[in-house]
Design a protein around this motif. Structure first.
Motif, PDB file in Angstrom:
ATOM      1  N   HIS A 358       1.898  59.374  79.717  1.00  0.00           N
ATOM      2  CA  HIS A 358       0.527  58.894  79.547  1.00  0.00           C
ATOM      3  C   HIS A 358       0.489  57.654  78.640  1.00  0.00           C
ATOM      4  O   HIS A 358      -0.216  56.678  78.944  1.00  0.00           O
ATOM      5  N   PHE A 359       1.215  57.711  77.525  1.00  0.00           N
ATOM      6  CA  PHE A 359       1.274  56.535  76.643  1.00  0.00           C
ATOM      7  C   PHE A 359       1.804  55.326  77.405  1.00  0.00           C
ATOM      8  O   PHE A 359       1.288  54.216  77.269  1.00  0.00           O
ATOM      9  N   GLN A 360       2.841  55.544  78.193  1.00  0.00           N
ATOM     10  CA  GLN A 360       3.448  54.447  78.941  1.00  0.00           C
ATOM     11  C   GLN A 360       2.476  53.863  79.949  1.00  0.00           C
ATOM     12  O   GLN A 360       2.506  52.665  80.247  1.00  0.00           O
ATOM     13  N   SER A 361       1.573  54.706  80.450  1.00  0.00           N
ATOM     14  CA  SER A 361       0.602  54.257  81.456  1.00  0.00           C
ATOM     15  C   SER A 361      -0.622  53.612  80.845  1.00  0.00           C
ATOM     16  O   SER A 361      -1.518  53.165  81.574  1.00  0.00           O
ATOM     17  N   GLY A 362      -0.696  53.605  79.496  1.00  0.00           N
ATOM     18  CA  GLY A 362      -1.802  52.933  78.847  1.00  0.00           C
ATOM     19  C   GLY A 362      -2.904  53.845  78.352  1.00  0.00           C
ATOM     20  O   GLY A 362      -3.971  53.367  77.956  1.00  0.00           O
ATOM     21  N   PHE A 363      -2.683  55.163  78.377  1.00  0.00           N
ATOM     22  CA  PHE A 363      -3.699  56.081  77.868  1.00  0.00           C
ATOM     23  C   PHE A 363      -3.904  55.852  76.375  1.00  0.00           C
ATOM     24  O   PHE A 363      -2.978  55.521  75.637  1.00  0.00           O
ATOM     25  N   THR A 364      -5.115  56.069  75.911  1.00  0.00           N
ATOM     26  CA  THR A 364      -5.418  55.953  74.487  1.00  0.00           C
ATOM     27  C   THR A 364      -5.236  57.301  73.801  1.00  0.00           C
ATOM     28  O   THR A 364      -5.112  58.343  74.455  1.00  0.00           O
ATOM     29  N   CYS A 365      -5.229  57.276  72.467  1.00  0.00           N
ATOM     30  CA  CYS A 365      -5.058  58.510  71.706  1.00  0.00           C
ATOM     31  C   CYS A 365      -6.145  59.526  72.025  1.00  0.00           C
ATOM     32  O   CYS A 365      -5.882  60.727  72.130  1.00  0.00           O
ATOM     33  N   SER A 366      -7.397  59.076  72.184  1.00  0.00           N
ATOM     34  CA  SER A 366      -8.498  59.997  72.455  1.00  0.00           C
ATOM     35  C   SER A 366      -8.334  60.697  73.797  1.00  0.00           C
ATOM     36  O   SER A 366      -8.818  61.807  74.005  1.00  0.00           O
ATOM     37  N   GLN A 367      -7.607  60.056  74.711  1.00  0.00           N
ATOM     38  CA  GLN A 367      -7.382  60.668  76.014  1.00  0.00           C
ATOM     39  C   GLN A 367      -6.237  61.677  75.980  1.00  0.00           C
ATOM     40  O   GLN A 367      -6.139  62.546  76.837  1.00  0.00           O
ATOM     41  N   ILE A 368      -5.368  61.555  74.988  1.00  0.00           N
ATOM     42  CA  ILE A 368      -4.177  62.399  74.933  1.00  0.00           C
ATOM     43  C   ILE A 368      -4.344  63.553  73.960  1.00  0.00           C
ATOM     44  O   ILE A 368      -4.001  64.694  74.263  1.00  0.00           O
ATOM     45  N   GLN A 369      -4.882  63.281  72.785  1.00  0.00           N
ATOM     46  CA  GLN A 369      -4.992  64.313  71.759  1.00  0.00           C
ATOM     47  C   GLN A 369      -6.462  64.502  71.408  1.00  0.00           C
ATOM     48  O   GLN A 369      -7.041  63.749  70.646  1.00  0.00           O
ATOM     49  N   ASN A 370      -7.045  65.512  71.991  1.00  0.00           N
ATOM     50  CA  ASN A 370      -8.464  65.790  71.757  1.00  0.00           C
ATOM     51  C   ASN A 370      -8.611  67.290  71.512  1.00  0.00           C
ATOM     52  O   ASN A 370      -9.031  68.045  72.367  1.00  0.00           O
ATOM     53  N   ASP A 371      -8.209  67.730  70.314  1.00  0.00           N
ATOM     54  CA  ASP A 371      -8.233  69.147  70.000  1.00  0.00           C
ATOM     55  C   ASP A 371      -8.927  69.374  68.659  1.00  0.00           C
ATOM     56  O   ASP A 371      -9.249  68.446  67.937  1.00  0.00           O
ATOM     57  N   ALA A 372      -9.131  70.635  68.353  1.00  0.00           N
ATOM     58  CA  ALA A 372      -9.835  70.995  67.118  1.00  0.00           C
ATOM     59  C   ALA A 372      -8.869  71.449  66.019  1.00  0.00           C
ATOM     60  O   ALA A 372      -9.306  72.013  65.023  1.00  0.00           O
ATOM     61  N   ILE A 373      -7.579  71.202  66.212  1.00  0.00           N
ATOM     62  CA  ILE A 373      -6.590  71.615  65.213  1.00  0.00           C
ATOM     63  C   ILE A 373      -6.760  70.784  63.950  1.00  0.00           C
ATOM     64  O   ILE A 373      -6.934  69.560  64.006  1.00  0.00           O
ATOM     65  N   ARG A 374      -6.707  71.455  62.833  1.00  0.00           N
ATOM     66  CA  ARG A 374      -6.781  70.743  61.553  1.00  0.00           C
ATOM     67  C   ARG A 374      -5.426  70.096  61.286  1.00  0.00           C
ATOM     68  O   ARG A 374      -4.421  70.769  61.105  1.00  0.00           O
ATOM     69  N   ARG A 375      -5.413  68.799  61.248  1.00  0.00           N
ATOM     70  CA  ARG A 375      -4.151  68.070  61.149  1.00  0.00           C
ATOM     71  C   ARG A 375      -4.008  67.401  59.778  1.00  0.00           C
ATOM     72  O   ARG A 375      -4.995  67.146  59.096  1.00  0.00           O
ATOM     73  N   PRO A 376      -2.758  67.130  59.369  1.00  0.00           N
ATOM     74  CA  PRO A 376      -2.539  66.506  58.049  1.00  0.00           C
ATOM     75  C   PRO A 376      -3.196  65.134  57.975  1.00  0.00           C
ATOM     76  O   PRO A 376      -3.283  64.405  58.970  1.00  0.00           O
ATOM     77  N   LYS A 377      -3.669  64.785  56.785  1.00  0.00           N
ATOM     78  CA  LYS A 377      -4.272  63.469  56.580  1.00  0.00           C
ATOM     79  C   LYS A 377      -3.189  62.430  56.321  1.00  0.00           C
ATOM     80  O   LYS A 377      -2.135  62.726  55.768  1.00  0.00           O
ATOM     81  N   GLU A 378      -3.515  61.202  56.713  1.00  0.00           N
ATOM     82  CA  GLU A 378      -2.608  60.090  56.416  1.00  0.00           C
ATOM     83  C   GLU A 378      -2.798  59.646  54.976  1.00  0.00           C
ATOM     84  O   GLU A 378      -3.897  59.737  54.430  1.00  0.00           O
ATOM     85  N   TYR A 379      -1.741  59.135  54.385  1.00  0.00           N
ATOM     86  CA  TYR A 379      -1.842  58.672  52.999  1.00  0.00           C
ATOM     87  C   TYR A 379      -0.979  57.437  52.779  1.00  0.00           C
ATOM     88  O   TYR A 379       0.027  57.228  53.469  1.00  0.00           O
ATOM     89  N   PHE A 380      -1.386  56.620  51.813  1.00  0.00           N
ATOM     90  CA  PHE A 380      -0.540  55.555  51.291  1.00  0.00           C
ATOM     91  C   PHE A 380       0.329  56.154  50.179  1.00  0.00           C
ATOM     92  O   PHE A 380      -0.117  57.041  49.447  1.00  0.00           O
ATOM     93  N   TYR A 381       1.536  55.649  50.052  1.00  0.00           N
ATOM     94  CA  TYR A 381       2.478  56.202  49.071  1.00  0.00           C
ATOM     95  C   TYR A 381       2.405  55.388  47.777  1.00  0.00           C
ATOM     96  O   TYR A 381       2.502  54.164  47.804  1.00  0.00           O
ATOM     97  N   HIS A 382       2.267  56.089  46.647  1.00  0.00           N
ATOM     98  CA  HIS A 382       2.192  55.420  45.337  1.00  0.00           C
ATOM     99  C   HIS A 382       3.558  55.562  44.656  1.00  0.00           C
ATOM    100  O   HIS A 382       3.852  56.566  44.008  1.00  0.00           O
ATOM    101  N   TRP A 383       4.376  54.521  44.801  1.00  0.00           N
ATOM    102  CA  TRP A 383       5.739  54.558  44.267  1.00  0.00           C
ATOM    103  C   TRP A 383       5.777  54.462  42.745  1.00  0.00           C
ATOM    104  O   TRP A 383       6.814  54.779  42.142  1.00  0.00           O
ATOM    105  N   LEU A 384       4.706  54.031  42.121  1.00  0.00           N
ATOM    106  CA  LEU A 384       4.703  53.855  40.672  1.00  0.00           C
ATOM    107  C   LEU A 384       4.248  55.108  39.925  1.00  0.00           C
ATOM    108  O   LEU A 384       4.222  55.120  38.692  1.00  0.00           O
TER     109      LEU A 384
END
Length: 396
Positions: A358-384
């Motif tokens: 699907h990704f190769q055919s041009g599908f978007t994320c909303s077309q591929i992953q549309n579920d109610a699973i609670r997923r980890p949040k993205e974060y920036f890393y604070h190296w200091l």
């Protein structure tokens, strides 16, 4: 008469001696010429050693013997995207951070959360003008940029029929890295990685290595443009002979610095005695290393302490080096559980064969992953900050 016989005998002796001497001299000359034209292995210099094939990027994919369908899906999708799309919009170099050394400590200045956020914003703006996963766009093959891939598979515990199937697959595609003395199991994963790195280092030279799994999808044209941009600018910044510091070596992925040591399950770690948490590491679904890192690890593969997880092992092995540029990139979704799929993701782990197609055919994320699973949040890393506070800056 007697004198004549004596003289004739003496003459024959002299002739024999001369012939023997001449033959010996001729032999010595021939042997000398051969030794000069064909030096013995122990006398080979760097200049006379045969050159290994060189690649800009070598892709190492960790796979299992029975995952032929996954390997086929990867070959038919993103592994064939070794092209740069035609575009009048060059990759924005502001999306790539080039680290500098601190003049006081001699350590590299890490990429701060503000810089990570800025780089992501620059990339998103660039992506609005430039789209890569689109089969209708004309691709142009990259010149003077070699990209190859290998699937690493252990065969020590396989039966004859399974070995034959893998041999036939390799004869067809020429892309299996067969490890005959490794039994393919999770408990052997770190040993499998080390042996793969060692074998690839013996057979090739390469600027960078991408390690991923056989359920990872990579937006290869974008990754290559970013990597090319980084490679160009890091050489400009550190290419001068008078530079007192070593050229930074790249360790690029999505990092975690506060992971608890596992005490049960397949990730159970019985011998991690360095800290009460794992040292910062790039998650194993996909990360990139400079070729010189691989070379160094391969040279020490018999001395390195191995841990249950290969990604944790990698982070630990690289911890002491001051020239490692740890590039935390939220575009890498490489954990055991995928985060919410985002349009800016370029490395996506835990993807099914159907997802890849699907990704190769041009599908978007909303077309591929549309579920109610609670997923980890993205974060920036604070190296200091201390590792326990590394990952608290969530991305909105």
């Amino acid at each position: 008469m007697r004198n004549n016989r004596f003289n004739n005998h003496l003459i024959n002796i002299i002739i024999a001696i001369c012939a023997f001497s001449l033959g010996t001299l001729t032999t010595l000359i021939v042997v000398s010429e051969k030794s000069m034209s064909k030096p013995s292995p122990e006398n080979l210099s760097v200049e006379t050693l045969p050159k290994k094939p060189h690649h800009f990027l070598l892709i190492l994919i960790i796979t299992a013997p029975g995952h032929a369908a996954e390997r086929s899906a990867m070959r038919e999708t993103w592994l064939k995207n070794k092209i740069l799309w035609k575009s009048d919009i060059p990759y924005d170099a502001n999306a790539v951070y080039i680290p500098q050394y601190d003049t006081q400590t001699g350590f590299l200045h890490p990429e701060t959360p503000d810089v990570q956020s800025y780089s992501l914003d620059v990339y998103k703006k660039w992506m609005k003008k430039y789209k890569t996963i689109n089969p209708e766009m004309d691709g142009v093959f990259m010149k003077n940029l070699s990209v190859v891939h290998f699937f690493a598979v252990g065969t020590a515990a396989l039966d004859r029929a399974e070995r034959r199937q893998l041999r036939e697959e390799h004869e067809k595609y020429k892309d299996l890295l067969i490890l005959e003395n490794i039994a393919d199991s999770y408990s052997n994963l770190t040993r499998k990685l080390l042996q793969s790195l060692n074998q690839l280092n013996q057979e090739f030279t390469f600027d960078y290595l991408l390690k991923c799994d056989d359920d990872t999808f990579v937006d290869l044209p974008i990754l290559l443009q970013d990597l090319q941009t980084y490679d160009k600018h890091i050489k400009i910044a550190y290419g001068k002979a008078e530079n007192p510091h070593p050229t930074p070596r790249l360790y690029w992925g999505y990092f975690n610095g506060k992971a608890h040591i596992r005490t049960s399950g397949q990730w159970q770690e019985k011998k991690y005695d360095l800290c009460d948490k794992y040292l910062p590491y790039a998650l194993g679904g996909g990360y990139i290393l400079s070729g010189s890192i691989v070379q160094e690890l391969a040279g020490s593969h018999e001395k390195l302490k191995t841990f249950q997880s290969e990604d944790i092992s990698m982070g630990t092995w690289l911890a002491p080096f001051r020239d490692i540029h740890r590039r935390h990139d939220v575009r890498f979704d490489t954990a055991f559980m995928p985060r919410k799929c985002q349009s800016h993701h370029i490395v996506l782990h835990k993807r099914s064969i159907e997802d890849m197609r699907h990704f190769q055919s041009g599908f978007t994320c909303s077309q591929i992953q549309n579920d109610a699973i609670r997923r980890p949040k993205e974060y920036f890393y604070h190296w200091l900050k201390p590792p326990t506070q590394c990952c608290d800056i969530a991305i909105n």
